[in-house]
Scaffold this active site. Structure first.
Site, short mmCIF file in Angstrom:
data_model
loop_
_atom_site.label_atom_id
_atom_site.label_comp_id
_atom_site.label_asym_id
_atom_site.label_seq_id
_atom_site.Cartn_x
_atom_site.Cartn_y
_atom_site.Cartn_z
N ASP A 114 50.81 46.16 -8.57
CA ASP A 114 50.79 47.07 -9.70
C ASP A 114 49.84 46.47 -10.75
O ASP A 114 49.97 45.30 -11.10
CB ASP A 114 52.21 47.17 -10.30
CG ASP A 114 52.57 48.56 -10.70
OD1 ASP A 114 51.79 49.16 -11.45
OD2 ASP A 114 53.64 49.04 -10.30
N ASP B 239 48.81 51.67 -13.18
CA ASP B 239 49.78 52.28 -14.09
C ASP B 239 49.08 53.20 -15.11
O ASP B 239 48.06 52.81 -15.70
CB ASP B 239 50.53 51.16 -14.82
CG ASP B 239 51.74 51.64 -15.56
OD1 ASP B 239 52.69 52.09 -14.91
OD2 ASP B 239 51.73 51.58 -16.81
N GLU C 65 48.05 56.18 -11.06
CA GLU C 65 49.18 56.99 -11.53
C GLU C 65 48.64 57.99 -12.54
O GLU C 65 48.17 57.61 -13.63
CB GLU C 65 50.25 56.11 -12.20
CG GLU C 65 51.50 56.93 -12.50
CD GLU C 65 52.42 56.33 -13.55
OE1 GLU C 65 53.59 56.75 -13.62
OE2 GLU C 65 51.99 55.45 -14.32
N HIS D 83 60.58 54.49 -8.89
CA HIS D 83 61.49 53.86 -9.83
C HIS D 83 61.61 54.64 -11.12
O HIS D 83 62.40 54.30 -11.98
CB HIS D 83 61.01 52.43 -10.11
CG HIS D 83 59.67 52.42 -10.80
ND1 HIS D 83 58.52 52.88 -10.20
CD2 HIS D 83 59.31 52.05 -12.05
CE1 HIS D 83 57.51 52.77 -11.04
NE2 HIS D 83 57.97 52.26 -12.17
N ASP D 84 60.78 55.68 -11.29
CA ASP D 84 60.83 56.50 -12.51
C ASP D 84 61.49 57.85 -12.28
O ASP D 84 61.82 58.54 -13.25
CB ASP D 84 59.41 56.78 -13.03
CG ASP D 84 58.69 55.54 -13.51
OD1 ASP D 84 59.35 54.59 -13.96
OD2 ASP D 84 57.45 55.50 -13.42
C1 NOJ Z 1 54.70 54.07 -15.54
C2 NOJ Z 1 55.69 53.15 -14.89
O1 NOJ Z 1 55.93 53.60 -13.59
C3 NOJ Z 1 56.92 53.14 -15.77
O2 NOJ Z 1 57.99 52.49 -15.14
C4 NOJ Z 1 56.54 52.49 -17.07
O3 NOJ Z 1 57.65 52.56 -17.95
C5 NOJ Z 1 55.35 53.18 -17.73
N1 NOJ Z 1 54.31 53.50 -16.80
C6 NOJ Z 1 54.74 52.32 -18.77
O4 NOJ Z 1 54.07 51.24 -18.18
#
Ligand code: NOJ
Length: 538
Positions: A108, A210, A273, A335-336
């Site tokens: 990441d 990210d 992302e 994870h989000d």
């Molecule tokens: C995306 C990540 O997947 C998430 O977990 C994070 O809180 C935010 N970006 C900020 O880095």
């Protein structure tokens, strides 16, 4: 929809096109030292499990030194490993062991912001004259006082934090502990490119980047316009359209520079992302002579309603939006995001597994979804997600997707000898990896079978795709490569529906089924999904 150029005519398909990616959230995968938090030695100990799953690559969420305000997405040293997870030697061992098993390892990369404890930020906030001042985004108060503009943090509240010592605000798109870096500063840019070099020199196979579409903000930092469609069910951030805070042309140029750097290392992958509508999303592929990321992550299976008509539409629209050289990809959990089994139920989660692993494009699956972890109740005193406790009235808690992997029926599901940092899924004594390995019709068995099928079936891995006719509630599509022709039929409801075959073909073989058994009686059983090999009916 089906692009001949992408459906088999191209001789070489890099590993990230035909491969399957598995996301490991290291805090919750396997603890090796009893602190209740997963670590690199834990991932190493479970590598054989990942290899046996049949995936091609691991994407490891952040393991860098971090105060963990946002669980590692607040990086305090881009070129180290947090002692909680191990050290660089442990990382090198994991990388070597992954490669020895034919697995790629993707890290990441968090370019939009660092931790407020990163030495760069400590220097930056130390004085207005510090050479690193401009590595972050500092501004005077608005003329009447208060924050420089109306931008809202993704986690709620103003995106600006006042620094009394130097008398200016700094920008943070996420927590105040995550100050945004200034990618317009050439020295910062060079330093971040060096970070990519550092890890690629060590042998990593790519990066998941990210919030890539956030990294540059519009010159002058104008106010974002209000969103006329906002409702209180949405996050505070959504009150504004992020016109000036995201998706700027300069960010595309930086993505192209990152790609040029990665390409210099051979077959490495960059996954961005990016949450944007199709037309703007597709621009992140760049142009053939100046490509950007290989895979702009496609979250549409997560973001949309689960029914045949919607899925049909998003697949068709997404395919149509891709540039001719752009390789598709699909994501079903992270994870989000809410757990897929929690969102649509376990029976449909099996259908979702078949969808993910039979669509055209690289699939990314998230740890724990392969055993169907469903809803997990997080008691208020165990909430850890900063996004959740900053916006407690919204149903956005991310802890429920970050609960530890249940490995077996021993204490703490074999995850740790200590106290797990988040609770386990309540059904862990029966829903765990060991139990599902022993069960030929488990979710895990289905995932393994589908991944294995994809590996040996070119039509699935790299073939063309076309939506076929289905009964209502049925999503059907064909995949093909050379003479091999497959039909995937997915029943999105619990009642039987008609199984419609294309004209002039018959079923040669049932390659996979979401149900333990599925008689070929002209119906597609409730929650049934089938992968069928077709042959001409002559
Ligand atoms: C995306 C990540 O997947 C998430 O977990 C994070 O809180 C935010 N970006 C900020 O880095």
């Amino acid at each position: 929809m089906s692009s001949p150029a992408l459906s088999g005519a191209v001789a070489h398909h890099p590993w990230w096109e035909s491969g399957v990616i598995y996301q490991v959230y290291p805090r919750s995968f396997q603890d090796s030292d009893g602190d209740g938090i997963g670590d690199l030695a834990g991932v190493l100990a479970r590598l054989d499990y990942i290899a046996a799953l049949g995936v091609d690559a691991i994407w490891l969420s952040p393991v860098f030194p971090s105060p963990m305000a946002d669980f590692g997405y607040d990086v305090a040293d881009y070129c180290g490993i947090d002692p909680m997870f191990g050290d660089l030697a442990a990382f090198d061992s994991l990388l070597a062991a992954a490669h020895a098993r034919g697995l790629k390892l993707i890290l990441d990369f968090v370019p939009n912001h660092s931790s407020d404890q990163h030495p760069w930020f400590l220097a930056s906030r130390s004085s207005r004259d510090d050479p690193k001042r401009d590595w972050y985004i500092w501004r005077d108060p608005a003329p009447g006082g208060g924050p420089p503009n109306n931008w809202i943090s993704d986690f709620g509240g103003s995106a600006w934090e006042w620094d009394a010592r130097t008398g200016q605000y700094y920008l943070h798109a996420f927590l105040k502990e995550q100050p945004d870096l200034n990618w317009r500063n050439p020295a910062l840019r060079d330093a971040m490119m060096d970070v990519l070099r550092f890890w690629m020199d060590r042998g990593v196979d790519g990066f998941r980047i990210d919030v890539l579409w956030h990294i540059v903000k519009a010159e002058g930092l104008p106010d974002n316009p209000p969103n006329p469609h906002w409702t209180p069910a949405q996050t505070e951030r959504d009150k504004l359209i992020q016109r000036y805070s995201t998706d700027q042309p300069e960010a595309h140029a930086i993505a192209a520079d990152m790609r040029a750097l990665a390409d210099g290392y051979g077959e490495r992958v960059l996954i961005g992302e990016i949450f944007l509508p199709n037309d703007r999303h597709a621009r992140w592929y760049g142009a053939p002579d100046r490509p950007q990321v290989h895979l702009p992550f496609n979250f549409q299976l997560i973001e949309n309603d689960w029914n045949a008509a919607t899925l049909n539409r998003i697949i068709a629209d997404y395919e149509a939006s891709l540039p001719p050289f752009g390789w598709p990809n699909w994501v079903i959990g992270s994870h989000d995001a809410p757990r897929i089994s929690a969102r649509i139920g376990e029976a449909q989660a099996r259908v979702a597994a078949m969808l993910l692993l039979t669509l055209r494009g690289t699939p990314t699956l998230y740890q724990g979804d392969e055993i169907g972890i469903g809803p997990v109740d997080i008691p208020p005193d165990r909430i850890r997600d900063p996004q959740h406790w900053r916006q407690p009235t919204l149903d956005i808690g991310r802890d429920r997707s970050r609960t530890p992997m249940p490995w077996d029926a021993s204490a703490n599901a074999g995850f740790t000898t200590g106290k797990p940092w988040l609770p386990l899924n309540a059904d862990w004594p029966v829903r765990n990896v060991d139990a599902q390995l022993a069960d030929p019709v488990s979710m895990l068995a289905l995932y393994r079978a589908l991944i294995a099928l994809r590996r040996v079936t070119r039509a699935l891995a790299i073939g063309g795709i076309a939506i076929a006719v289905g009964d209502s509630d049925v999503l059907a599509y064909e995949r093909w490569h050379d003479d091999d022709r497959l039909l995937i039929a997915l029943n999105l409801c619990a009642e039987p529906r008609q199984l419609l075959l294309p004209v002039g073909v018959r079923i040669a073989e049932v390659l996979a089924s979401t149900l333990p058994s599925h008689p070929m009686d002209g119906t597609l059983h409730g929650d049934g999904g089938l992968v069928l090999r077709l042959e001409r009916d002559d």
